[in-house]
Write an enzyme that holds these catalytic residues in place. Sequence first.
Site, PDB file in Angstrom:
ATOM      1  N   ASP A   1      -2.863  29.050   7.335  1.00 16.73           N
ATOM      2  CA  ASP A   1      -2.895  27.581   7.313  1.00 16.73           C
ATOM      3  C   ASP A   1      -2.976  27.151   5.847  1.00 16.73           C
ATOM      4  OD1 ASP A   1      -3.234  24.896   7.745  1.00 16.73           O
ATOM      5  OD2 ASP A   1      -5.201  25.057   8.697  1.00 16.73           O
TER       6      ASP A   1
ATOM      7  N   CYS B 265      -8.570  -0.774   6.581  1.00 14.38           N
ATOM      8  CA  CYS B 265      -7.357   0.033   6.651  1.00 14.38           C
ATOM      9  C   CYS B 265      -7.178   0.369   8.116  1.00 14.38           C
ATOM     10  CB  CYS B 265      -7.550   1.292   5.816  1.00 14.38           C
ATOM     11  SG  CYS B 265      -6.351   2.570   6.174  1.00 14.38           S
TER      12      CYS B 265
ATOM     13  N   GLN C 148     -10.240  18.790   8.446  1.00 14.67           N
ATOM     14  CA  GLN C 148      -9.116  17.994   8.967  1.00 14.67           C
ATOM     15  C   GLN C 148      -9.527  16.538   9.139  1.00 14.67           C
ATOM     16  OE1 GLN C 148      -6.075  18.956   9.301  1.00 14.67           O
ATOM     17  NE2 GLN C 148      -6.105  21.177   9.509  1.00 14.67           N
TER      18      GLN C 148
ATOM     19  N   GLU D  34     -10.848  32.445   2.146  1.00  7.50           N
ATOM     20  CA  GLU D  34     -10.676  31.088   1.627  1.00  7.50           C
ATOM     21  C   GLU D  34     -11.059  31.101   0.145  1.00  7.50           C
ATOM     22  OE1 GLU D  34     -10.056  27.715   2.402  1.00  7.50           O
ATOM     23  OE2 GLU D  34     -10.868  27.363   0.398  1.00  7.50           O
TER      24      GLU D  34
ATOM     25  N   CYS E 283       0.828  -1.209   0.000  1.00 10.30           N
ATOM     26  CA  CYS E 283       0.000   0.000   0.000  1.00 10.30           C
ATOM     27  C   CYS E 283       0.857   1.253   0.000  1.00 10.30           C
ATOM     28  CB  CYS E 283      -0.896  -0.029   1.230  1.00 10.30           C
ATOM     29  SG  CYS E 283      -1.923   1.430   1.415  1.00 10.30           S
TER      30      CYS E 283
ATOM     31  N   CYS F 240       0.689   4.220   4.164  1.00  6.55           N
ATOM     32  CA  CYS F 240       1.567   4.416   5.327  1.00  6.55           C
ATOM     33  C   CYS F 240       3.022   4.171   4.929  1.00  6.55           C
ATOM     34  CB  CYS F 240       1.225   3.425   6.435  1.00  6.55           C
ATOM     35  SG  CYS F 240      -0.399   3.676   7.161  1.00  6.55           S
TER      36      CYS F 240
ATOM     37  N   CYS G 224       1.222  22.137   6.890  1.00 10.91           N
ATOM     38  CA  CYS G 224       1.250  20.678   6.680  1.00 10.91           C
ATOM     39  C   CYS G 224       2.500  20.282   5.895  1.00 10.91           C
ATOM     40  CB  CYS G 224      -0.018  20.222   5.972  1.00 10.91           C
ATOM     41  SG  CYS G 224      -0.295  21.046   4.415  1.00 10.91           S
TER      42      CYS G 224
HETATM   43  N1  SAH Z   1      -7.767  26.242   8.199  1.00 15.87           N
HETATM   44  C1  SAH Z   1      -8.649  25.273   7.599  1.00 15.87           C
HETATM   45  C2  SAH Z   1      -8.252  24.846   6.192  1.00 15.87           C
HETATM   46  C3  SAH Z   1      -6.804  24.564   5.925  1.00 15.87           C
HETATM   47  S1  SAH Z   1      -6.449  23.738   4.403  1.00 15.87           S
HETATM   48  C4  SAH Z   1      -8.788  24.049   8.497  1.00 15.87           C
HETATM   49  O1  SAH Z   1      -7.993  23.844   9.404  1.00 15.87           O
HETATM   50  O2  SAH Z   1      -9.733  23.295   8.306  1.00 15.87           O
HETATM   51  C5  SAH Z   1      -5.982  25.000   3.324  1.00 15.87           C
HETATM   52  C6  SAH Z   1      -7.140  25.752   2.723  1.00 15.87           C
HETATM   53  O3  SAH Z   1      -6.607  26.775   1.882  1.00 15.87           O
HETATM   54  C7  SAH Z   1      -8.061  24.931   1.835  1.00 15.87           C
HETATM   55  O4  SAH Z   1      -9.387  25.070   2.282  1.00 15.87           O
HETATM   56  C8  SAH Z   1      -7.878  25.548   0.425  1.00 15.87           C
HETATM   57  O5  SAH Z   1      -9.071  25.558  -0.334  1.00 15.87           O
HETATM   58  C9  SAH Z   1      -7.461  26.965   0.767  1.00 15.87           C
HETATM   59  N2  SAH Z   1      -6.678  27.720  -0.229  1.00 15.87           N
HETATM   60  C10 SAH Z   1      -5.789  27.265  -1.147  1.00 15.87           C
HETATM   61  N3  SAH Z   1      -5.204  28.285  -1.807  1.00 15.87           N
HETATM   62  C11 SAH Z   1      -5.724  29.436  -1.292  1.00 15.87           C
HETATM   63  C12 SAH Z   1      -5.494  30.829  -1.532  1.00 15.87           C
HETATM   64  N4  SAH Z   1      -4.617  31.254  -2.440  1.00 15.87           N
HETATM   65  N5  SAH Z   1      -6.194  31.729  -0.804  1.00 15.87           N
HETATM   66  C13 SAH Z   1      -7.087  31.313   0.152  1.00 15.87           C
HETATM   67  N6  SAH Z   1      -7.335  30.014   0.413  1.00 15.87           N
HETATM   68  C14 SAH Z   1      -6.666  29.074  -0.283  1.00 15.87           C
END
Ligand code: SAH
Length: 457
Positions: A387, A165, A289, A339, A84, A87, A414
Site C-alpha cells: 500500500d 467545507c 486513512q 513502515e 478552492c 474538489c 492511491c
Molecule cells: N497501509 C497503511 C498506510 C498506507 S500509506 C494504511 O492503510 O493506513 C503509505 C505508507 O507508506 C505511509 O505510512 C508512509 O510513511 C509509508 N512509506 C513510504 N515510503 C516507504 C518505504 N520506502 N518503505 C516503507 N514504508 C514507506
Amino acid sequence: MAKQTAPVNKNTIVEVTFEDLTHEGQGVAKVDGFPLFVPYGLPGEKATVKVVKLQKGYGFARIMEMSEASPDRVEPPCPIYKECGGCSLQHLSYEGQLRAKQKHVQDVMQRIGGFPDVNVLPTLGMDNPWTYRNKAQVPVGEREGGLIAGFYQKRSHEIIDMETCMIQGETNDQLVQHVKEICQKYGVEAYNEKTHKGNLRHIMVRTGANTDEIMLVLITRTKDLPHRKAILEEVVEAFPNVKSIVQSINLKRTNKVIGDETRVLWGRDVIYDTIGGVKFAISAQSFYQVNPEQTEVLYGKALEYAGLTGDETVIDAYCGIGTISLFLAQKAKHVYGVEIVPQAIEDAMRNAELNGIRNVKFEAGAAEDVIPRWVEEGVEVDVLVVDPPRKGCDASLLETILEMKPKKVVYVSCNPATLARDLRVLADGGYGVGDVQPVDMFPQTGHVECVALIELK
Ligand code: SAH
C-alpha cells in the site's frame, strides 16, 4: 497524433465537443487532433471555448457558452467550489464521478500498463458522498491584521478564509473555527510563508469516526505558543470530546505540514478509533486513512483478495500504524508489517497489544531494505500486501517480489499511474493480473484508490 503547429491561436474562439475528462476534472476536446484542456467541460458536451494558453502539443481554453450540456452535469453545491483547490468534480453527478473514475483506471491500465483487457470493476462509492473526512488540515494566514484559516486557492498558495467545507466532518470544521477565533482573541501570530516569520502554520483536527474522540494539532514555526494555557482551556471546555492536544514544531521552510518535533500540550498523545472491530491508537505524525467509511470497504476488499484460510504468512509492506496488518492477522497464521516512519511502527506495536493480537511482527525501515532481509532470514511469504504512497513501489522491492514469488500480491494504490507501471513489472515477471477494484475514498475530487489482485501463474 498531435500536429506540430497548433490549429488555433491564443484567443481563438472555437466550437468543440468534449471527449474525455482528466483526473483533475478538466474536459478534453480536440481541434484537428490538437488537445485542449478546458476546466468544467464534461464528456459529450458541446461548447464554444476561447483558447487562453498554448503549450507545445496542447492548449488550455475556457468555456464561453455551453450549447449542449451533459445529462451528468449538476449544479456544484459548494459556494466556494470554483475558487478552492480541494474538489474538482462537484459539477459532475456522483454516479458520473464513479463511472469517470472506473474509466480513468481502465485508460491508465491500457496506456501506462499495456493491459487492454484487464478487468476494472465498477467503482465502489458512498451512499452519502459528503462530510466524509475525519481529518482537517488548514493553513493559517493573516489578512488586514486578522487571522484567517481555510484553503489554498486553486494552483496557488494564497489562503482563502473558510467556515465550512462540504466534504469535511462537521465537528472538524467547528473546532477549526473555534481555534481560529481563540487564537485571534489572544493575538497569536500567523505564519507567513514568504517571509518565514510568524508562528501558527496549520491547524489540524482528526476525529475518530467510531469513537468521536478528537485530536487537535497546532503546527507552529517556533517552540513558543503564547497564551497556551488559556487557549487549551477554552478548547477543552467547548469541545469535551477533545482527548489530545499536541503542538508540532516545524522549523523549516517547507510544504510539509507536520514538523519533526511534537509535544503533548494536553491529554494523551493519541486518540483511538476502530475499523471493523479492531481498535487503533493514532498519533499526530502517523498516516491514517481520511475516509473511515470507505476504509472498511477498501480493507474488506484487500482481505477478500488475500483469500486467507488461517495458514498463511503475510507481509504488509507500507503498513502505517498497522491497520491492514491487524485486519489480516485475524485470518492469517502470521503477519509481518514494515513502515518507514518509526512513530507509526510504535503505534502499530501498541495497536497489536491493544487488541491482544500476537501473531504480528512490526519493523521500522524502508520496505525495500527490510523485506529482502526477512527473506534471507527464512521468512516464506504466501501473500504480500503493498500500500505504497503515490510514487508507487520502489523498483528494488518489485525485484524482491519476483525473487520471493509469493502466491498472491494484493496491491492497494492511491495512484492508478504507478499501479499500472508496477503491475507491468510483475506481469512481465510471471504474474497474472486479476481484478482491479476502484474504491471511491475521495468523493468530489479526482482521486481514486484501487485494490488489485495479482497471482503467480
Ligand atoms: N497501509 C497503511 C498506510 C498506507 S500509506 C494504511 O492503510 O493506513 C503509505 C505508507 O507508506 C505511509 O505510512 C508512509 O510513511 C509509508 N512509506 C513510504 N515510503 C516507504 C518505504 N520506502 N518503505 C516503507 N514504508 C514507506
